[in-house]
Design an enzyme around this catalytic site. Structure first.
Site, short mmCIF file in Angstrom:
data_model
loop_
_atom_site.label_atom_id
_atom_site.label_comp_id
_atom_site.label_asym_id
_atom_site.label_seq_id
_atom_site.Cartn_x
_atom_site.Cartn_y
_atom_site.Cartn_z
N ARG A 1 22.39 34.45 46.80
CA ARG A 1 21.37 33.85 47.65
C ARG A 1 20.39 32.98 46.88
NH1 ARG A 1 20.73 39.23 49.80
NH2 ARG A 1 22.25 39.47 51.46
N GLU B 1 32.67 50.14 46.79
CA GLU B 1 34.12 50.32 46.74
C GLU B 1 34.46 51.79 46.98
OE1 GLU B 1 37.02 48.48 45.88
OE2 GLU B 1 35.83 46.67 46.08
N ARG C 1 44.19 41.68 37.84
CA ARG C 1 45.19 40.70 38.29
C ARG C 1 45.58 39.79 37.14
NH1 ARG C 1 46.19 39.71 43.78
NH2 ARG C 1 47.94 38.60 42.84
N ARG D 1 33.16 43.03 42.73
CA ARG D 1 34.21 42.23 43.32
C ARG D 1 33.62 41.32 44.39
NH1 ARG D 1 36.61 47.28 42.32
NH2 ARG D 1 38.66 47.18 41.35
N CYS E 1 26.74 43.27 50.76
CA CYS E 1 27.18 44.17 49.68
C CYS E 1 27.72 45.46 50.27
CB CYS E 1 26.02 44.52 48.76
SG CYS E 1 25.35 43.13 47.86
N TYR F 1 38.83 36.16 37.63
CA TYR F 1 38.63 37.49 37.06
C TYR F 1 38.05 37.34 35.66
CZ TYR F 1 41.13 39.10 41.08
OH TYR F 1 41.47 39.36 42.38
N ARG G 1 39.22 35.50 45.97
CA ARG G 1 38.84 36.75 45.32
C ARG G 1 38.31 36.49 43.93
NH1 ARG G 1 41.18 41.67 45.82
NH2 ARG G 1 39.46 42.12 44.43
#
Length: 121
Positions: free
Chosen positions: A63, A78, A116, A90, A75, A108, A7
């Site tokens: 890419r 959210e 996080r 994200r 893509c 992050y 992540r």
């Protein structure tokens, strides 16, 4: 070998195509560097954006990175959650690795470190 998810998240200051592309490249570059990733070991990458970002597709950034043009990248938007972190990008990369779950480095950047704090160094 294991299948692991890596992540990462970052934020941009405004809904600007160049900023979205550049911050996505920074984030993905750190994910690659910190996890010693090779494109051939990556099954797929999902990139999501909060609903306040639509100036460009962040997948374009990945890419265009050398060696990454054949990795499937998608893509998506959210879900809209009240008081969620705005202008957030994200990444979820699905990779084949010998690393243990505890050895995976989730990245992050910018304002996204609040998502996080337990994973930031």
């Amino acid at each position: 070998m294991f299948i692991r998810g890596i992540r990462g998240a970052t934020t941009v200051e405004k809904n600007d195509a160049n900023e979205i592309i550049e911050e996505t490249k920074k984030l993905m570059s750190q994910i690659i560097l910190q996890n010693n990733l090779e494109p051939d070991k990556v099954a797929q990458i999902f990139v999501s954006l909060t609903d306040d970002l639509n100036a460009d597709f962040p997948a374009k950034a990945i890419r265009t990175m050398e060696g990454w043009s054949f990795v499937p990248v998608m893509c998506m938007q959210e879900i809209t959650v009240p008081n969620a972190l705005p202008k957030c990008i994200r990444i979820m990369a699905t990779v084949n690795t010998n690393a243990a779950q505890s050895q995976i480095h989730h990245i992050y950047l910018n304002e996204a470190i609040i998502l996080r704090p337990d994973l930031t160094k």
